[in-house]
Design a protein around this motif. Structure first.
Motif, short mmCIF file in Angstrom:
data_model
loop_
_atom_site.label_atom_id
_atom_site.label_comp_id
_atom_site.label_asym_id
_atom_site.label_seq_id
_atom_site.Cartn_x
_atom_site.Cartn_y
_atom_site.Cartn_z
N GLU A 151 10.54 6.82 -6.01
CA GLU A 151 9.80 7.85 -5.28
C GLU A 151 9.50 7.42 -3.84
O GLU A 151 9.06 8.24 -3.03
CB GLU A 151 8.48 8.17 -6.00
CG GLU A 151 8.69 8.84 -7.36
CD GLU A 151 7.38 9.11 -8.07
OE1 GLU A 151 7.25 10.18 -8.69
OE2 GLU A 151 6.48 8.24 -8.02
N VAL A 152 9.71 6.16 -3.55
CA VAL A 152 9.50 5.66 -2.19
C VAL A 152 10.84 5.69 -1.45
O VAL A 152 11.81 5.06 -1.87
CB VAL A 152 8.94 4.22 -2.20
CG1 VAL A 152 8.77 3.70 -0.78
CG2 VAL A 152 7.61 4.18 -2.96
N ARG A 153 10.89 6.44 -0.38
CA ARG A 153 12.15 6.60 0.34
C ARG A 153 12.60 5.29 0.99
O ARG A 153 11.78 4.45 1.36
CB ARG A 153 11.99 7.68 1.41
CG ARG A 153 11.82 9.07 0.83
CD ARG A 153 11.54 10.10 1.90
NE ARG A 153 11.49 11.46 1.34
CZ ARG A 153 11.15 12.53 2.03
NH1 ARG A 153 10.80 12.41 3.31
NH2 ARG A 153 11.12 13.72 1.46
N SER A 154 13.90 5.18 1.16
CA SER A 154 14.48 3.98 1.75
C SER A 154 14.16 3.90 3.23
O SER A 154 14.25 4.91 3.96
CB SER A 154 16.00 3.96 1.54
OG SER A 154 16.58 2.91 2.28
N PRO A 205 0.80 -1.24 0.00
CA PRO A 205 0.00 0.00 0.00
C PRO A 205 0.83 1.28 0.00
O PRO A 205 0.30 2.34 -0.35
CB PRO A 205 -0.82 -0.11 1.30
CG PRO A 205 -0.93 -1.58 1.54
CD PRO A 205 0.37 -2.17 1.06
N ILE A 206 2.10 1.23 0.36
CA ILE A 206 2.93 2.44 0.36
C ILE A 206 3.06 3.03 -1.04
O ILE A 206 3.32 4.22 -1.22
CB ILE A 206 4.33 2.14 0.94
CG1 ILE A 206 5.03 3.45 1.35
CG2 ILE A 206 5.19 1.35 -0.04
CD1 ILE A 206 6.31 3.25 2.10
N TYR A 207 2.82 2.21 -2.07
CA TYR A 207 2.94 2.68 -3.45
C TYR A 207 1.69 3.43 -3.91
O TYR A 207 1.74 4.20 -4.86
CB TYR A 207 3.19 1.50 -4.40
CG TYR A 207 4.60 0.97 -4.33
CD1 TYR A 207 5.62 1.55 -5.08
CD2 TYR A 207 4.93 -0.10 -3.50
CE1 TYR A 207 6.93 1.07 -5.02
CE2 TYR A 207 6.22 -0.59 -3.43
CZ TYR A 207 7.21 0.01 -4.19
OH TYR A 207 8.51 -0.47 -4.11
N PHE A 208 0.55 3.21 -3.26
CA PHE A 208 -0.70 3.79 -3.74
C PHE A 208 -0.73 5.30 -3.53
O PHE A 208 -0.28 5.81 -2.51
CB PHE A 208 -1.90 3.16 -3.01
CG PHE A 208 -2.07 1.69 -3.32
CD1 PHE A 208 -1.79 1.20 -4.58
CD2 PHE A 208 -2.50 0.81 -2.34
CE1 PHE A 208 -1.94 -0.15 -4.86
CE2 PHE A 208 -2.65 -0.54 -2.62
CZ PHE A 208 -2.37 -1.01 -3.88
N GLU A 209 -1.29 6.00 -4.53
CA GLU A 209 -1.34 7.46 -4.47
C GLU A 209 -2.77 7.99 -4.52
O GLU A 209 -3.28 8.49 -3.54
CB GLU A 209 -0.51 8.06 -5.61
CG GLU A 209 -0.36 9.56 -5.51
CD GLU A 209 0.54 10.12 -6.62
OE1 GLU A 209 0.93 11.30 -6.51
OE2 GLU A 209 0.84 9.39 -7.58
N ARG A 210 -3.44 7.88 -5.68
CA ARG A 210 -4.79 8.43 -5.81
C ARG A 210 -5.64 7.53 -6.71
O ARG A 210 -5.13 6.93 -7.65
CB ARG A 210 -4.75 9.85 -6.38
CG ARG A 210 -6.11 10.52 -6.35
CD ARG A 210 -6.04 12.00 -6.62
NE ARG A 210 -7.36 12.60 -6.48
CZ ARG A 210 -7.64 13.86 -6.73
NH1 ARG A 210 -6.68 14.68 -7.13
NH2 ARG A 210 -8.85 14.33 -6.58
N THR A 211 -6.93 7.49 -6.40
CA THR A 211 -7.86 6.60 -7.11
C THR A 211 -8.77 7.39 -8.04
O THR A 211 -9.26 8.47 -7.68
CB THR A 211 -8.71 5.80 -6.11
OG1 THR A 211 -7.86 5.13 -5.20
CG2 THR A 211 -9.57 4.77 -6.83
N TYR A 212 -9.02 6.83 -9.24
CA TYR A 212 -9.93 7.43 -10.21
C TYR A 212 -10.92 6.38 -10.69
O TYR A 212 -10.56 5.21 -10.85
CB TYR A 212 -9.16 7.96 -11.44
CG TYR A 212 -8.16 9.05 -11.12
CD1 TYR A 212 -8.53 10.40 -11.19
CD2 TYR A 212 -6.85 8.75 -10.79
CE1 TYR A 212 -7.61 11.40 -10.92
CE2 TYR A 212 -5.93 9.75 -10.51
CZ TYR A 212 -6.32 11.07 -10.58
OH TYR A 212 -5.41 12.07 -10.30
N PHE A 213 -12.15 6.81 -10.92
CA PHE A 213 -13.13 5.94 -11.57
C PHE A 213 -12.89 5.99 -13.08
O PHE A 213 -12.61 7.06 -13.63
CB PHE A 213 -14.55 6.39 -11.27
CG PHE A 213 -14.98 6.13 -9.85
CD1 PHE A 213 -14.82 4.88 -9.26
CD2 PHE A 213 -15.57 7.14 -9.10
CE1 PHE A 213 -15.23 4.65 -7.96
CE2 PHE A 213 -15.98 6.92 -7.80
CZ PHE A 213 -15.81 5.67 -7.23
#
Length: 273
Positions: A169-172, A104-112
């Motif tokens: 884009e995900v920090r270590s 889930p750390i990768y998830f950003e925004r949801t669109y229909f």
């Protein structure tokens, strides 16, 4: 529902004309900032520190700061061409994977995702394919001049697209301070913690969770409105110098029309003399 993006999604030779709609909205209560003395709203201006003057959007260009105070200026035309090259391409589903493989750390925004007028059949095909396979699609899409990695999955009876972060884009986790190393845990404490988790385990019903702070803030606002604790600024915004009052303009016009006649009478008097 507002359309954020319009294009198509493809997997293999199947092409689906679609529209993108924001699936979530920010419900934060927005508070304005007022001047403490007169309760006039505070405004913010864009000011050039070098010229010490206010600038408009037309005076601003975009640039990349590659070193301290060293910039590469990017022309708007160049940026538009890059954006157009990407946006002209259909969104292609590159891979199919299991949803559980993505943290889930990768998830950003949801669109229909909704089908365009000619895409209902292909839309239904992809939806059924994802349902029966239990997989999600990995795709790329350009939204507001930024290329996004995204997943396509089924939510209830619709297809949704969720933008996700790229790995860089995900920090270590190694950069996070004070994370304890692996330590021995007392078995009795662990058993008690597991028992507590078991007692609190339930089925997820999202509607049972509410934003208590937002609700309390809205109640406070309504209470102040009901008790007439409302502040109104008596001060009006100053009229810019280049805006002329209508009556002033009329008076000036009248004065202007009088002057030639006055000069004319003066000239005749001199001739008669």
């Amino acid at each position: 529902m507002h359309t954020v993006w319009k294009g198509s999604i493809s997997f293999g030779l199947v092409n689906i004309p679609v529209k993108l709609h924001a699936a979530t909205e920010n419900k934060d209560v927005k508070l304005r900032q007022l001047h403490k003395d007169c309760h006039t709203p505070i405004s913010y201006k864009k000011v050039c520190e070098g010229c010490n003057q206010e600038v408009t959007d037309e005076d601003i260009v975009k640039a990349y700061e590659y070193a301290k105070n060293k910039f590469v200026v990017l022309d708007q035309e160049d940026l538009e061409n890059l954006r157009k090259e990407s946006e002209d391409k259909a969104v292609e589903i590159i891979d199919f994977v299991q949803l559980t493989e993505i943290d889930p750390i990768y998830f950003e925004r949801t669109y229909f995702l909704s089908p365009d007028s000619t895409g209902a059949k292909a839309y239904s095909l992809l939806r059924k394919t994802l349902e029966q396979s239990g997989k999600i699609g990995i795709a790329k899409i350009v939204i507001r001049s930024k290329e996004q990695l995204a997943i396509v999955r089924v939510y209830q009876n619709a297809l949704v697209m969720e933008t996700i972060h790229y790995p860089d884009e995900v920090r270590s986790i190694g950069d996070v301070p004070n994370i304890p190393s692996e330590q021995d845990v007392v078995q009795k404490e662990l058993d008690t913690a597991l028992m507590l988790v078991e007692q609190l385990t339930t089925t997820f019903h999202p509607e049972k969770y509410t934003d208590d702070y937002r609700n309390a803030l809205l109640e406070l606002i309504e209470e102040k409105k009901a008790t007439n604790t409302i502040s109104t600024s008596d001060k009006q915004r100053p009229i810019p110098e280049n805006v002329t009052d209508l009556m002033t303009a009329l008076q000036a016009s009248l004065e202007k029309t009088k002057k030639p006649a006055t000069r004319k009478r003066t000239t005749r008097t001199k001739k008669n003399a």
